[in-house]
Design a protein around this motif. Sequence first.
Motif, PDB file in Angstrom:
ATOM      1  N   VAL A 217       5.555  -1.671   0.901  1.00 39.96           N
ATOM      2  CA  VAL A 217       4.314  -1.888   0.152  1.00 39.96           C
ATOM      3  C   VAL A 217       4.533  -2.639  -1.162  1.00 39.96           C
ATOM      4  O   VAL A 217       5.436  -2.322  -1.928  1.00 39.96           O
ATOM      5  CB  VAL A 217       3.625  -0.526  -0.123  1.00 39.96           C
ATOM      6  N   ARG A 218       3.713  -3.662  -1.390  1.00 38.65           N
ATOM      7  CA  ARG A 218       3.737  -4.414  -2.645  1.00 38.65           C
ATOM      8  C   ARG A 218       2.316  -4.499  -3.194  1.00 38.65           C
ATOM      9  O   ARG A 218       1.363  -4.460  -2.441  1.00 38.65           O
ATOM     10  CB  ARG A 218       4.181  -5.858  -2.408  1.00 38.65           C
TER      11      ARG A 218
ATOM     12  N   ARG B  18      -9.977 -18.684   3.291  1.00 38.87           N
ATOM     13  CA  ARG B  18     -10.575 -17.954   2.180  1.00 38.87           C
ATOM     14  C   ARG B  18     -10.437 -18.729   0.868  1.00 38.87           C
ATOM     15  O   ARG B  18     -11.351 -18.764   0.056  1.00 38.87           O
ATOM     16  CB  ARG B  18      -9.910 -16.579   2.023  1.00 38.87           C
TER      17      ARG B  18
ATOM     18  N   LYS C  11       3.289   5.578  -6.400  1.00 39.25           N
ATOM     19  CA  LYS C  11       4.423   5.365  -5.496  1.00 39.25           C
ATOM     20  C   LYS C  11       5.654   6.134  -5.957  1.00 39.25           C
ATOM     21  O   LYS C  11       6.217   6.921  -5.209  1.00 39.25           O
ATOM     22  CB  LYS C  11       4.723   3.864  -5.412  1.00 39.25           C
TER      23      LYS C  11
ATOM     24  N   ASN D 187      -6.258  -4.737   6.066  1.00 36.96           N
ATOM     25  CA  ASN D 187      -6.165  -3.551   5.223  1.00 36.96           C
ATOM     26  C   ASN D 187      -4.731  -3.202   4.899  1.00 36.96           C
ATOM     27  O   ASN D 187      -4.302  -2.065   5.051  1.00 36.96           O
ATOM     28  CB  ASN D 187      -6.835  -2.366   5.913  1.00 36.96           C
ATOM     29  N   GLY D 188      -3.964  -4.179   4.482  1.00 41.69           N
ATOM     30  CA  GLY D 188      -2.668  -3.852   3.916  1.00 41.69           C
ATOM     31  C   GLY D 188      -1.513  -3.821   4.880  1.00 41.69           C
ATOM     32  O   GLY D 188      -0.487  -3.245   4.573  1.00 41.69           O
ATOM     33  N   GLY D 189      -1.624  -4.416   6.039  1.00 45.38           N
ATOM     34  CA  GLY D 189      -0.459  -4.532   6.903  1.00 45.38           C
ATOM     35  C   GLY D 189      -0.268  -3.353   7.832  1.00 45.38           C
ATOM     36  O   GLY D 189      -0.826  -2.277   7.614  1.00 45.38           O
TER      37      GLY D 189
ATOM     38  N   SER E 167      -1.960 -11.043   2.285  1.00 46.08           N
ATOM     39  CA  SER E 167      -2.430 -11.861   3.405  1.00 46.08           C
ATOM     40  C   SER E 167      -3.803 -12.466   3.111  1.00 46.08           C
ATOM     41  O   SER E 167      -4.135 -13.537   3.614  1.00 46.08           O
ATOM     42  CB  SER E 167      -2.480 -11.017   4.680  1.00 46.08           C
ATOM     43  N   ILE E 168      -4.602 -11.792   2.298  1.00 44.25           N
ATOM     44  CA  ILE E 168      -5.928 -12.328   1.949  1.00 44.25           C
ATOM     45  C   ILE E 168      -5.767 -13.538   1.024  1.00 44.25           C
ATOM     46  O   ILE E 168      -6.370 -14.587   1.254  1.00 44.25           O
ATOM     47  CB  ILE E 168      -6.792 -11.229   1.277  1.00 44.25           C
TER      48      ILE E 168
ATOM     49  N   LEU F 201      -4.075   5.404  -0.261  1.00 42.99           N
ATOM     50  CA  LEU F 201      -4.258   4.628  -1.492  1.00 42.99           C
ATOM     51  C   LEU F 201      -3.713   5.380  -2.694  1.00 42.99           C
ATOM     52  O   LEU F 201      -3.076   4.813  -3.579  1.00 42.99           O
ATOM     53  CB  LEU F 201      -5.741   4.326  -1.706  1.00 42.99           C
TER      54      LEU F 201
ATOM     55  N   GLU G  41     -13.800  -5.327   3.305  1.00 36.53           N
ATOM     56  CA  GLU G  41     -13.139  -5.937   4.458  1.00 36.53           C
ATOM     57  C   GLU G  41     -13.575  -5.264   5.758  1.00 36.53           C
ATOM     58  O   GLU G  41     -13.810  -5.928   6.760  1.00 36.53           O
ATOM     59  CB  GLU G  41     -11.611  -5.840   4.311  1.00 36.53           C
ATOM     60  N   ARG G  42     -13.688  -3.909   5.719  1.00 34.86           N
ATOM     61  CA  ARG G  42     -14.159  -3.203   6.916  1.00 34.86           C
ATOM     62  C   ARG G  42     -15.563  -3.645   7.280  1.00 34.86           C
ATOM     63  O   ARG G  42     -15.940  -3.700   8.436  1.00 34.86           O
ATOM     64  CB  ARG G  42     -14.153  -1.683   6.673  1.00 34.86           C
TER      65      ARG G  42
ATOM     66  N   VAL H 215      -3.100  -4.084  -2.273  1.00 35.90           N
ATOM     67  CA  VAL H 215      -1.800  -3.617  -1.802  1.00 35.90           C
ATOM     68  C   VAL H 215      -1.575  -4.134  -0.395  1.00 35.90           C
ATOM     69  O   VAL H 215      -2.461  -4.077   0.457  1.00 35.90           O
ATOM     70  CB  VAL H 215      -1.655  -2.079  -1.829  1.00 35.90           C
ATOM     71  N   ASP H 216      -0.402  -4.644  -0.139  1.00 38.36           N
ATOM     72  CA  ASP H 216      -0.077  -5.239   1.153  1.00 38.36           C
ATOM     73  C   ASP H 216       1.436  -5.208   1.282  1.00 38.36           C
ATOM     74  O   ASP H 216       2.127  -4.690   0.407  1.00 38.36           O
ATOM     75  CB  ASP H 216      -0.595  -6.680   1.193  1.00 38.36           C
ATOM     76  N   THR H 217       1.933  -5.735   2.385  1.00 42.27           N
ATOM     77  CA  THR H 217       3.384  -5.758   2.559  1.00 42.27           C
ATOM     78  C   THR H 217       3.975  -7.106   2.127  1.00 42.27           C
ATOM     79  O   THR H 217       5.162  -7.327   2.290  1.00 42.27           O
ATOM     80  CB  THR H 217       3.742  -5.460   4.024  1.00 42.27           C
TER      81      THR H 217
ATOM     82  N   MET I 201       4.707   9.190  -3.696  1.00 42.41           N
ATOM     83  CA  MET I 201       5.002   8.684  -2.354  1.00 42.41           C
ATOM     84  C   MET I 201       6.493   8.796  -2.031  1.00 42.41           C
ATOM     85  O   MET I 201       6.865   9.275  -0.956  1.00 42.41           O
ATOM     86  CB  MET I 201       4.553   7.222  -2.267  1.00 42.41           C
TER      87      MET I 201
ATOM     88  N   ASP J 281     -11.539  -1.369  -7.475  1.00 48.31           N
ATOM     89  CA  ASP J 281     -10.410  -0.651  -6.914  1.00 48.31           C
ATOM     90  C   ASP J 281     -10.042  -1.208  -5.547  1.00 48.31           C
ATOM     91  O   ASP J 281     -10.875  -1.818  -4.871  1.00 48.31           O
ATOM     92  CB  ASP J 281     -10.856   0.811  -6.756  1.00 48.31           C
ATOM     93  N   VAL J 282      -8.786  -0.995  -5.123  1.00 43.59           N
ATOM     94  CA  VAL J 282      -8.358  -1.442  -3.797  1.00 43.59           C
ATOM     95  C   VAL J 282      -9.225  -0.802  -2.709  1.00 43.59           C
ATOM     96  O   VAL J 282      -9.523  -1.432  -1.687  1.00 43.59           O
ATOM     97  CB  VAL J 282      -6.870  -1.112  -3.575  1.00 43.59           C
ATOM     98  N   ALA J 283      -9.659   0.439  -2.929  1.00 43.76           N
ATOM     99  CA  ALA J 283     -10.492   1.114  -1.927  1.00 43.76           C
ATOM    100  C   ALA J 283     -11.778   0.333  -1.685  1.00 43.76           C
ATOM    101  O   ALA J 283     -12.272   0.254  -0.552  1.00 43.76           O
ATOM    102  CB  ALA J 283     -10.814   2.536  -2.384  1.00 43.76           C
TER     103      ALA J 283
ATOM    104  N   ALA K 122       6.672   2.552   4.762  1.00 41.94           N
ATOM    105  CA  ALA K 122       5.644   2.115   3.812  1.00 41.94           C
ATOM    106  C   ALA K 122       6.222   2.014   2.397  1.00 41.94           C
ATOM    107  O   ALA K 122       5.932   1.071   1.663  1.00 41.94           O
ATOM    108  CB  ALA K 122       4.453   3.073   3.846  1.00 41.94           C
TER     109      ALA K 122
ATOM    110  N   TRP L 121     -10.977  -2.698   0.478  1.00 42.10           N
ATOM    111  CA  TRP L 121     -10.848  -2.301   1.883  1.00 42.10           C
ATOM    112  C   TRP L 121     -12.227  -2.047   2.499  1.00 42.10           C
ATOM    113  O   TRP L 121     -12.464  -2.385   3.657  1.00 42.10           O
ATOM    114  CB  TRP L 121      -9.976  -1.051   2.011  1.00 42.10           C
TER     115      TRP L 121
ATOM    116  N   MET M 259      -8.471  -7.426  10.534  1.00 40.69           N
ATOM    117  CA  MET M 259      -8.695  -6.540   9.381  1.00 40.69           C
ATOM    118  C   MET M 259      -7.457  -6.513   8.497  1.00 40.69           C
ATOM    119  O   MET M 259      -6.396  -6.027   8.895  1.00 40.69           O
ATOM    120  CB  MET M 259      -8.974  -5.129   9.907  1.00 40.69           C
TER     121      MET M 259
ATOM    122  N   GLU N  51       2.272  -1.320   8.404  1.00 41.05           N
ATOM    123  CA  GLU N  51       2.915  -0.102   7.878  1.00 41.05           C
ATOM    124  C   GLU N  51       1.877   0.838   7.281  1.00 41.05           C
ATOM    125  O   GLU N  51       1.915   2.048   7.493  1.00 41.05           O
ATOM    126  CB  GLU N  51       3.954  -0.464   6.793  1.00 41.05           C
ATOM    127  N   ILE N  52       0.942   0.277   6.505  1.00 37.05           N
ATOM    128  CA  ILE N  52      -0.069   1.103   5.858  1.00 37.05           C
ATOM    129  C   ILE N  52      -1.049   1.643   6.889  1.00 37.05           C
ATOM    130  O   ILE N  52      -1.419   2.818   6.861  1.00 37.05           O
ATOM    131  CB  ILE N  52      -0.788   0.279   4.764  1.00 37.05           C
TER     132      ILE N  52
END
Lengths: 198, 198
Positions: free
Chosen positions: A55-56, A78, B37, B3-5, A71-72, B31, A97-98, A64-66, B41, A89-91, A51, A94, B1, B7-8
């Motif tokens: 992570v980027r 979209r 990071k 949610n960040g790939g 990807s969104i 998160l 999205e859930r 945050v994604d890889t 992290m 916030d990213v939370a 990770a 998410w 979904m 790895e996450i």
Amino acid sequence: MANGGPEIEQLIQLLARLPGLGPRSARRAVLHLIKKKDGLMVPLAAALDRAVAAVRTCEICGNVDTSSPCSICSDPRRIEAGLLVVVEDVADLWALERAGAGAVLYHVLGGVLSPLDGVGPDDLSIDALINRASVAKEVVLAVNATVEGQTTAHYITDRLAGTGVKVTRLAHGVPVGGELDYLDEGTLTQALKARTAI
Amino acid sequence: MANGGPEIEQLIQLLARLPGLGPRSARRAVLHLIKKKDGLMVPLAAALDRAVAAVRTCEICGNVDTSSPCSICSDPRRIEAGLLVVVEDVADLWALERAGAGAVLYHVLGGVLSPLDGVGPDDLSIDALINRASVAKEVVLAVNATVEGQTTAHYITDRLAGTGVKVTRLAHGVPVGGELDYLDEGTLTQALKARTAI
């Protein structure tokens, strides 16, 4: 204190800094990890390494994604829909999205305006949002229903006023499965005002 | 979904298996890790890698440490004192060390006798304890005050009966800072029986 050497002590101290874990539960977590070394500790160490490398933060929306763009932001369906959902916030991203938000793009503000904490418009990615809004069909302000969140929503609405883009916010109302008796009066008033035909 | 790939997602699933964390708090923790990071992290990943490489279970007492025999079992002052404290779990050993148990050696049983769960004497390190007890001056049974713990204490006492070694247990009584009103009757009865002169 001979609690298993400096490596273990340091692991406890780092884990204790995670939200939801304190020194005591971090110690329990580390003992659990050591007991399940091959089944949990080794995979967790590998997953963290992967990770860290992957992570980027998306340069467009702040997710945050890889990959960046994430990807969104790279999803043509979209982009086509042109619905830009603004979150703190990213939370929150998410969580939406859930919930299956559908063909929407996001914009992560990175917080809310809070003069008391010294957070002004320049500390949030509001300029980037104004730029992105010019090519959106609609901007949905999905900020939290707190005083700071609503202040931020007002500020963004003002900034977008001249651009002609449609600005909306999430509906207020009774949570699904919620009991009226436990709801605050503000929510009930809003739910009654915004009543819909069955 | 999205949610960040993967790895996450995998990191969330592994963290959710730690005691005290569920899927929701694991997501929040990840998160938090991503936001910090460099500060959290990366050090956590490095600390986990180091701990995976360094952690050993002590071949003598069952403690976890970065050497075997562990630093406690290698301490001449503790070996000299000859006081062997028997605990169920490494967590209990750490708790006693935090409390400043002094110059004592430990023996980690690895659990308690529990016929219902299929845990018999051969599943615990009781034979090793009997061997170690022969060179100890005193064996302190610091097992939990549960039914299984007390059953285990009885079994060990019986096994040690012929050897002549002194066997003791932790004192029962009022916890320091505890209020009488909230204590169970068993504890109060024991505390009254074992009252001491001021």
